[in-house]
Each structure stands twice: as structure tokens, then as C-alpha cells.
Design a protein around this motif. Structure first.
Motif, PDB file in Angstrom:
ATOM      1  N   MET A 172      -9.344   1.667  18.497  1.00 26.03           N
ATOM      2  CA  MET A 172      -8.457   1.325  17.404  1.00 26.03           C
ATOM      3  C   MET A 172      -9.235   0.601  16.328  1.00 26.03           C
ATOM      4  N   ARG A 173      -8.999   0.977  15.094  1.00 29.65           N
ATOM      5  CA  ARG A 173      -9.625   0.276  13.982  1.00 29.65           C
ATOM      6  C   ARG A 173      -8.661   0.218  12.800  1.00 29.65           C
ATOM      7  N   PHE A 174      -8.945  -0.701  11.875  1.00 27.37           N
ATOM      8  CA  PHE A 174      -8.148  -0.859  10.668  1.00 27.37           C
ATOM      9  C   PHE A 174      -8.900  -0.242   9.489  1.00 27.37           C
ATOM     10  N   ALA A 175      -8.151   0.159   8.468  1.00 27.58           N
ATOM     11  CA  ALA A 175      -8.743   0.687   7.251  1.00 27.58           C
ATOM     12  C   ALA A 175      -7.837   0.353   6.070  1.00 27.58           C
ATOM     13  N   VAL A 176      -8.460   0.153   4.920  1.00 29.04           N
ATOM     14  CA  VAL A 176      -7.737  -0.052   3.664  1.00 29.04           C
ATOM     15  C   VAL A 176      -7.962   1.192   2.817  1.00 29.04           C
ATOM     16  N   SER A 177      -6.876   1.829   2.397  1.00 28.23           N
ATOM     17  CA  SER A 177      -6.984   3.145   1.763  1.00 28.23           C
ATOM     18  C   SER A 177      -6.378   3.133   0.366  1.00 28.23           C
ATOM     19  N   PRO A 178      -7.191   3.256  -0.683  1.00 27.60           N
ATOM     20  CA  PRO A 178      -6.635   3.323  -2.036  1.00 27.60           C
ATOM     21  C   PRO A 178      -5.815   4.583  -2.262  1.00 27.60           C
ATOM     22  N   VAL A 179      -6.289   5.729  -1.768  1.00 25.76           N
ATOM     23  CA  VAL A 179      -5.516   6.947  -1.975  1.00 25.76           C
ATOM     24  C   VAL A 179      -4.256   6.933  -1.107  1.00 25.76           C
ATOM     25  N   GLY A 180      -4.323   6.263   0.038  1.00 28.49           N
ATOM     26  CA  GLY A 180      -3.128   6.114   0.861  1.00 28.49           C
ATOM     27  C   GLY A 180      -2.065   5.288   0.157  1.00 28.49           C
ATOM     28  N   SER A 181      -2.481   4.221  -0.517  1.00 30.21           N
ATOM     29  CA  SER A 181      -1.531   3.408  -1.281  1.00 30.21           C
ATOM     30  C   SER A 181      -0.902   4.222  -2.401  1.00 30.21           C
ATOM     31  N   ALA A 182      -1.709   5.056  -3.083  1.00 34.29           N
ATOM     32  CA  ALA A 182      -1.170   5.912  -4.134  1.00 34.29           C
ATOM     33  C   ALA A 182      -0.161   6.900  -3.554  1.00 34.29           C
ATOM     34  N   LYS A 183      -0.459   7.433  -2.373  1.00 29.93           N
ATOM     35  CA  LYS A 183       0.453   8.367  -1.716  1.00 29.93           C
ATOM     36  C   LYS A 183       1.773   7.682  -1.375  1.00 29.93           C
ATOM     37  N   ASP A 184       1.728   6.450  -0.901  1.00 28.37           N
ATOM     38  CA  ASP A 184       2.951   5.726  -0.551  1.00 28.37           C
ATOM     39  C   ASP A 184       3.795   5.424  -1.793  1.00 28.37           C
ATOM     40  N   LEU A 185       3.132   5.041  -2.885  1.00 29.29           N
ATOM     41  CA  LEU A 185       3.846   4.795  -4.134  1.00 29.29           C
ATOM     42  C   LEU A 185       4.478   6.088  -4.643  1.00 29.29           C
ATOM     43  N   LEU A 186       3.753   7.188  -4.546  1.00 29.93           N
ATOM     44  CA  LEU A 186       4.263   8.477  -4.985  1.00 29.93           C
ATOM     45  C   LEU A 186       5.523   8.851  -4.214  1.00 29.93           C
ATOM     46  N   ARG A 187       5.501   8.660  -2.918  1.00 32.25           N
ATOM     47  CA  ARG A 187       6.661   9.007  -2.090  1.00 32.25           C
ATOM     48  C   ARG A 187       7.888   8.209  -2.510  1.00 32.25           C
ATOM     49  N   LEU A 188       7.704   6.925  -2.781  1.00 27.27           N
ATOM     50  CA  LEU A 188       8.836   6.093  -3.170  1.00 27.27           C
ATOM     51  C   LEU A 188       9.403   6.497  -4.521  1.00 27.27           C
ATOM     52  N   VAL A 189       8.538   6.690  -5.493  1.00 25.23           N
ATOM     53  CA  VAL A 189       9.037   6.977  -6.841  1.00 25.23           C
ATOM     54  C   VAL A 189       9.708   8.348  -6.895  1.00 25.23           C
ATOM     55  N   CYS A 190       9.314   9.268  -6.012  1.00 24.13           N
ATOM     56  CA  CYS A 190       9.913  10.597  -6.015  1.00 24.13           C
ATOM     57  C   CYS A 190      11.255  10.640  -5.292  1.00 24.13           C
ATOM     58  N   PHE A 191      11.389   9.886  -4.218  1.00 24.46           N
ATOM     59  CA  PHE A 191      12.569  10.065  -3.381  1.00 24.46           C
ATOM     60  C   PHE A 191      13.315   8.780  -3.052  1.00 24.46           C
ATOM     61  N   SER A 192      12.790   7.636  -3.452  1.00 28.32           N
ATOM     62  CA  SER A 192      13.524   6.386  -3.238  1.00 28.32           C
ATOM     63  C   SER A 192      13.182   5.389  -4.334  1.00 28.32           C
ATOM     64  N   PRO A 193      13.342   5.786  -5.611  1.00 32.59           N
ATOM     65  CA  PRO A 193      12.909   4.918  -6.716  1.00 32.59           C
ATOM     66  C   PRO A 193      13.655   3.596  -6.785  1.00 32.59           C
ATOM     67  N   GLY A 194      14.865   3.559  -6.258  1.00 32.96           N
ATOM     68  CA  GLY A 194      15.636   2.326  -6.314  1.00 32.96           C
ATOM     69  C   GLY A 194      15.057   1.203  -5.486  1.00 32.96           C
ATOM     70  N   THR A 195      14.173   1.529  -4.537  1.00 25.51           N
ATOM     71  CA  THR A 195      13.565   0.493  -3.706  1.00 25.51           C
ATOM     72  C   THR A 195      12.350  -0.147  -4.368  1.00 25.51           C
ATOM     73  N   LEU A 196      11.886   0.430  -5.480  1.00 25.37           N
ATOM     74  CA  LEU A 196      10.717  -0.106  -6.177  1.00 25.37           C
ATOM     75  C   LEU A 196      11.128  -1.155  -7.194  1.00 25.37           C
ATOM     76  N   ALA A 197      10.298  -2.176  -7.346  1.00 26.34           N
ATOM     77  CA  ALA A 197      10.503  -3.138  -8.421  1.00 26.34           C
ATOM     78  C   ALA A 197      10.397  -2.407  -9.760  1.00 26.34           C
ATOM     79  N   PRO A 198      11.209  -2.801 -10.762  1.00 25.80           N
ATOM     80  CA  PRO A 198      11.225  -2.069 -12.045  1.00 25.80           C
ATOM     81  C   PRO A 198       9.859  -1.830 -12.671  1.00 25.80           C
ATOM     82  N   PRO A 199       8.925  -2.818 -12.670  1.00 21.69           N
ATOM     83  CA  PRO A 199       7.614  -2.523 -13.284  1.00 21.69           C
ATOM     84  C   PRO A 199       6.868  -1.404 -12.571  1.00 21.69           C
ATOM     85  N   TRP A 200       6.940  -1.369 -11.252  1.00 24.79           N
ATOM     86  CA  TRP A 200       6.267  -0.306 -10.506  1.00 24.79           C
ATOM     87  C   TRP A 200       6.946   1.035 -10.746  1.00 24.79           C
ATOM     88  N   ARG A 201       8.270   1.044 -10.747  1.00 24.14           N
ATOM     89  CA  ARG A 201       8.991   2.289 -10.979  1.00 24.14           C
ATOM     90  C   ARG A 201       8.663   2.863 -12.355  1.00 24.14           C
TER      91      ARG A 201
END
Length: 313
Positions: free
Chosen positions: A1-30
Motif C-alpha cells: 500500500m502506498r499514498f500518492a498525490v495526483s494533480p490530474v486526479g484532482s482535476a478529474k474529481d472537480l470535473l465530475r462534480l461540475v458536470c453532475f453535482s454542481p450544487g455541491t461545489l462552492a460558488p467560486p469553484w463552480r
């Protein structure tokens, strides 16, 4: 088991939220993410990378991180050079039952099918290009602060493993993640029909500020052209307190003490003596604070002096 910090993973997570759950994002991020998608015309990325309400996005959009921190250019290259058979395999799953389920009456979007007409290699390159533009516009301005927060979270998890053991530390990662009888279980949401069981030699754990429960990424267990290490995305600490895009999050008493000491220039050795800490510990946290843009540093002779941002050196 290991940990990793992923910039493209963070972008993917933000993309998923703004496409299908934008109401859960803070207004500046949305606003920032929506503007990036519309201004740069990233329609294919939104269709494929968002995942869809009925399933998950292809796994090659979140490539396996080779190191603790993989830079964005390396990750985008991994996406662009995904083997054609892997792109074909994962998109076949998306079109035939994951993101767009024929049984439900949801057909695959025309934009996706048109892009596929030019072949899998072109498709992967185009997605990598659109992901890169989304990253630059939506996430890059805040990445130093987000990266610092994710690294601090990993430090916290490592401490929990040392104090409480691996099983207890895993159970603390997310409300739907559980270690039970030698198995690591990711419990799906009540609306999910997707179930997967894998025997694997390892797992990669990566924190994200854009999720509130654990997400699983591993590809299909059978017939996968390019097997990968299973990856679990879990919510970084204080995900419900995600700051506006222009803010820098401060994490933990350690950072507050360090910043308090840096009202004037101080060396690593001096700070370590004042706070009764080892120089190695102080140096580690100062590097994170510097990458987050919270402190400046300047070399004088053989010493490096740090100071809180906003004060003249």
C-alpha cells in the motif's frame, strides 16, 4: 500500500462534480470550472470525463501515479499514450453499459461517437489536450495550496498508521471504506449497481478535496489489456471546508506555529531550536509552505532564510 498525490486526479474529481453535482461545489469553484469548460469548448472531456449519472468514466483518464507526486505533464502524457486497445476496451464498457446504458434509453452522446470515428489514438490525444486545458484554467491557480493540503493529509494518515495500526487508519479514511477480515471494502452508494471484486498485490490511496466518500478506480478485472494497481480516492481532511479558489488553507497547529515564527527571516536551524523540533521536521513543513506560496525564502551565504509571505526579506 502506498499514498500518492495526483494533480490530474484532482482535476478529474472537480470535473465530475461540475458536470453532475454542481450544487455541491462552492460558488467560486463552480464558476471557475464551468468557465473553463465553456470558454475552451471542452465538450468531449465533459461528456467522457464527467462519468455520467449511470456509471463511471474510463479509468485511463486517471492514470496510475508512478510516484508519490506525478507532475501534470507526465500524467497528461500517460493519458495521450494510452494503448489503443485499452482505450477501445474501456470505452466499449462505457458505451455498452456503464455511463450510457442502452437498457435505460440513454444513448451514447454523438460527440463521443464522432470523436471515436478518428480512431483511439486521436481520441486519447484529444482527451489529454482537453484535460490539460481544463487543468490550466480551472485548477492550476490553486494547485500549490491544494497540493499542500493533500500532502499534509498524507502526513496525518502516516501518523495514524504509526499510532493506531493500518486497519484502524484505513477505517478512518472515508465513511464508505472499511477494512474487514483481510479485505478492503469500498461500499457503493445506494443508487449504484456496480460491484467489483479484485485480488491485488497492492493498492494506491490518493486524497482529494473534491470528494466526500471513497471512489474506486481499477479497470475491469477480466480482459483488461493493461492491468493496473487498484486506486482508491478518499476525501482529504476538512473536505467540507474547501476554501474559495483564491484562498490558501492552513492545516494544523504545526503550520500555525511555523508561520508565527516567520514574521521575520529565520533559518531552519533557528526555527527548530525555538520550537524544540528536529531540523528535518521543520525543513519538511517549510518546503510544503513554500510550495503553497505561504512563505518566501532567500539564500544568504550558506544559509536559507524563510519568512511569511507579505513581509520584506
Amino acid at each position: 500500500m502506498r499514498f500518492a498525490v495526483s494533480p490530474v486526479g484532482s482535476a478529474k474529481d472537480l470535473l465530475r462534480l461540475v458536470c453532475f453535482s454542481p450544487g455541491t461545489l462552492a460558488p467560486p469553484w463552480r464558476a471557475r470550472a464551468t468557465d473553463a469548460l465553456t470558454r475552451h469548448r471542452l465538450g468531449l472531456l465533459a461528456v467522457v470525463g464527467g462519468g455520467g449519472p449511470l456509471g463511471c468514466a474510463p479509468d485511463f483518464l486517471r492514470p496510475e501515479p508512478a510516484a508519490f507526486l506525478t507532475d501534470i505533464d507526465t500524467a497528461l502524457h500517460q493519458i495521450a499514450t494510452t494503448p489503443q486497445e485499452q482505450v477501445r476496451h474501456e470505452l466499449a464498457g462505457a458505451v455498452n453499459g456503464h455511463s450510457w446504458d442502452p437498457a435505460s434509453g440513454h444513448s451514447a452522446p454523438r460527440r463521443l461517437l464522432q470523436a471515436l470515428d478518428r480512431g483511439e489514438e486521436h481520441f486519447a490525444h484529444r482527451l489529454a489536450d482537453e484535460m490539460g486545458r481544463f487543468w490550466q484554467s480551472a485548477l492550476k491557480p490553486s494547485w500549490p495550496a491544494i497540493r499542500a493540503r493533500l500532502e499534509a493529509d498524507v502526513t496525518t494518515r502516516a501518523s495514524e498508521i504509526a499510532q493506531y495500526g493500518l486497519a484502524e487508519a484505513l477505517n478512518r479514511l472515508a465513511p464508505n471504506l472499511e477494512w474487514r477480515d483481510g479485505e478492503l471494502l469500498v461500499h457503493p452508494g445506494p443508487d449504484s449497481a456496480h460491484q467489483l471484486t479484485l485480488d491485488a498485490e497492492g493498492v494506491i490511496l490518493t486524497p482529494s478535496v473534491f470528494v466526500d466518500c471513497a471512489l474506486f478506480c481499477a479497470g475491469e478485472p477480466s480482459g483488461t489489456p493493461e492491468p493496473r494497481t487498484p486506486l482508491i480516492v478518499y476525501p482529504a481532511a476538512q473536505v467540507d471546508c474547501l476554501p474559495p479558489a483564491q484562498d490558501h488553507p492552513l492545516i494544523g497547529e504545526m503550520w500555525r506555529k511555523l508561520l508565527a515564527e516567520l514574521s521575520q527571516p529565520r533559518s531552519t536551524t533557528e526555527i527548530a531550536q525555538r520550537l524544540y523540533l528536529s531540523p528535518a521536521t521543520v525543513s519538511y513543513h517549510l518546503q510544503i509552505l513554500h510550495r503553497a506560496g505561504l512563505v518566501t525564502r532567500a539564500r544568504r551565504s550558506r544559509q536559507v532564510f524563510y519568512q511569511r509571505l507579505g513581509a520584506a526579506m
